[in-house]
Design a protein around this motif. Structure first.
Motif, PDB file in Angstrom:
ATOM      1  N   HIS A 127     -19.665  49.712   3.297  1.00  0.00           N
ATOM      2  CA  HIS A 127     -19.188  50.063   2.671  1.00  0.00           C
ATOM      3  C   HIS A 127     -19.098  51.474   3.134  1.00  0.00           C
ATOM      4  N   GLN A 128     -17.858  52.440   2.743  1.00  0.00           N
ATOM      5  CA  GLN A 128     -17.378  53.919   3.039  1.00  0.00           C
ATOM      6  C   GLN A 128     -18.111  54.369   2.220  1.00  0.00           C
ATOM      7  N   GLU A 129     -18.273  54.447   0.930  1.00  0.00           N
ATOM      8  CA  GLU A 129     -18.850  55.122  -0.084  1.00  0.00           C
ATOM      9  C   GLU A 129     -20.140  55.237   0.015  1.00  0.00           C
ATOM     10  N   GLY A 130     -20.620  56.464  -0.243  1.00  0.00           N
ATOM     11  CA  GLY A 130     -21.956  57.509   0.318  1.00  0.00           C
ATOM     12  C   GLY A 130     -22.704  57.040  -0.999  1.00  0.00           C
ATOM     13  N   CYS A 131     -24.324  57.009  -0.950  1.00  0.00           N
ATOM     14  CA  CYS A 131     -25.149  56.544  -2.014  1.00  0.00           C
ATOM     15  C   CYS A 131     -25.398  57.361  -3.410  1.00  0.00           C
ATOM     16  N   GLY A 132     -24.558  58.820  -2.249  1.00  0.00           N
ATOM     17  CA  GLY A 132     -25.680  60.049  -3.325  1.00  0.00           C
ATOM     18  C   GLY A 132     -24.680  60.360  -4.304  1.00  0.00           C
ATOM     19  N   PRO A 133     -23.167  60.209  -4.436  1.00  0.00           N
ATOM     20  CA  PRO A 133     -22.270  60.066  -5.228  1.00  0.00           C
ATOM     21  C   PRO A 133     -22.858  59.163  -6.563  1.00  0.00           C
ATOM     22  N   LYS A 134     -23.364  57.590  -6.157  1.00  0.00           N
ATOM     23  CA  LYS A 134     -23.813  56.833  -6.795  1.00  0.00           C
ATOM     24  C   LYS A 134     -25.108  57.563  -7.722  1.00  0.00           C
ATOM     25  N   ILE A 135     -25.734  57.984  -7.005  1.00  0.00           N
ATOM     26  CA  ILE A 135     -27.355  58.122  -7.936  1.00  0.00           C
ATOM     27  C   ILE A 135     -26.934  59.983  -8.979  1.00  0.00           C
ATOM     28  N   TYR A 136     -25.691  60.624  -8.185  1.00  0.00           N
ATOM     29  CA  TYR A 136     -25.885  62.019  -8.865  1.00  0.00           C
ATOM     30  C   TYR A 136     -24.513  61.126 -10.646  1.00  0.00           C
ATOM     31  N   SER A 137     -23.741  59.867  -9.882  1.00  0.00           N
ATOM     32  CA  SER A 137     -23.535  59.178 -11.844  1.00  0.00           C
ATOM     33  C   SER A 137     -24.542  58.818 -12.694  1.00  0.00           C
ATOM     34  N   PHE A 138     -25.588  58.001 -12.100  1.00  0.00           N
ATOM     35  CA  PHE A 138     -26.260  57.412 -12.658  1.00  0.00           C
ATOM     36  C   PHE A 138     -27.017  58.451 -13.562  1.00  0.00           C
ATOM     37  N   ILE A 139     -27.663  59.493 -12.881  1.00  0.00           N
ATOM     38  CA  ILE A 139     -28.085  61.052 -13.016  1.00  0.00           C
ATOM     39  C   ILE A 139     -27.260  61.405 -14.673  1.00  0.00           C
ATOM     40  N   ARG A 140     -26.097  61.321 -14.432  1.00  0.00           N
ATOM     41  CA  ARG A 140     -25.550  62.039 -15.575  1.00  0.00           C
ATOM     42  C   ARG A 140     -25.520  61.082 -16.633  1.00  0.00           C
ATOM     43  N   GLY A 141     -25.722  59.740 -16.505  1.00  0.00           N
ATOM     44  CA  GLY A 141     -25.434  58.935 -17.286  1.00  0.00           C
ATOM     45  C   GLY A 141     -24.793  57.918 -16.994  1.00  0.00           C
TER      46      GLY A 141
END
Length: 273
Positions: A199-213
């Motif tokens: 997987h080329q994408e990191g989990c940080g942006p995924k968690i950030y998007s989850f927190i934003r809603g």
């Protein structure tokens, strides 16, 4: 007749609203359970960071025990309202109105109390790396399982990039949960032969998007507003039905015989004539 038709119309509308309460409350409970499962995973990965505080702020209203209890209580209240409208019982309808009013006030108070914008920035994602060195340790098997589950579900690897695993841990290649097609040893093969299998994408942006809603949170907010509007409408209809029943002194009986019985004395007079 006009009063009786109005009562019938009000009863039908209350039937529909109570059915709507049952459906929306069940949907809220289901979506809240779905969100709680994902939230527990995110809270495990973001423990002791600003991201954890932001996640709690964002989702506290969605999974708060008070909100869950209100939905369960609303299902019971809707049953009482249905019975009160069906039997045209003034006591049940009065109790139904009071309960809806209390529930609405509690919901409004919870919405005002829990409303807050999460103070989180993209730079805070770097703090997730502090949870990576414990991956694979015997005493942190729960954290290892959480990382693997999150990377598999969200199709991501590391925090920013899969090389985070090589920088923050003693691993020589990323975990197998980073593979697009998982099998034992897939990450090792991909690391030395074909990095595109990771997987080329990191989990940080995924968690950030989850927190934003998430979409689930938006759906939950929409259901909450819809329930509040329906409660206001139900209270107004209940007051109108109470007024109609109180001044009408009786409830319309379905399939009632409308013709009045003939007066026996009038029949005898006609016969004698």
């Amino acid at each position: 007749m006009a009063r009786q038709d109005a009562v019938k119309c009000l009863r039908c509308l209350l039937y529909a609203l109570n059915l709507l309460f049952w459906l929306m409350s069940a949907c809220v409970l289901g979506v809240a359970a779905w969100i709680r499962d994902s939230l527990n995973t995110v809270l495990t990965l973001t423990a002791h960071t600003r991201l954890e505080e932001a996640a709690v702020v964002t989702y506290s209203a969605a999974v708060h025990p008070v909100v869950i209890a209100i939905c369960c209580f609303l299902i019971i209240v809707a049953m009482v309202g249905y019975c009160g409208a069906h039997k045209c019982n003034l006591l049940l309808l009065s109790w139904y109105f009071c309960c809806l009013l209390v529930i609405f006030c509690v919901e409004l108070a919870c919405a005002v109390w829990t409303y807050d914008e999460p103070a989180v920035q993209r730079s805070d994602m770097i703090s997730l790396k502090s949870r990576m060195p414990n991956y694979g340790l015997q005493r942190y098997q729960w954290l290892t399982h959480t990382w693997n589950s999150f990377q598999t579900e969200y199709k991501c690897c590391g925090v920013i990039y899969f090389t985070d695993w090589l920088e923050m841990t003693e691993l020589e290649w990323p975990p197998d949960s980073c593979c697009s097609n998982q099998y034992p040893g897939c990450a090792r093969y991909a690391h030395y032969h074909d990095l595109s299998d990771l997987h080329q994408e990191g989990c940080g942006p995924k968690i950030y998007s989850f927190i934003r809603g998430t979409k689930q949170l938006q759906a939950l907010r929409f259901l909450g507003v819809s329930i509040g509007v329906a409660q206001i409408l139900a209270m107004a209809l209940t007051l109108m039905l109470l007024w109609a029943l109180y001044y009408g002194h009786k409830c319309p009986v379905p399939n009632a015989v409308m013709d009045a019985p003939k007066d026996p004395s009038a029949t005898s007079v006609t016969g004698s004539t």
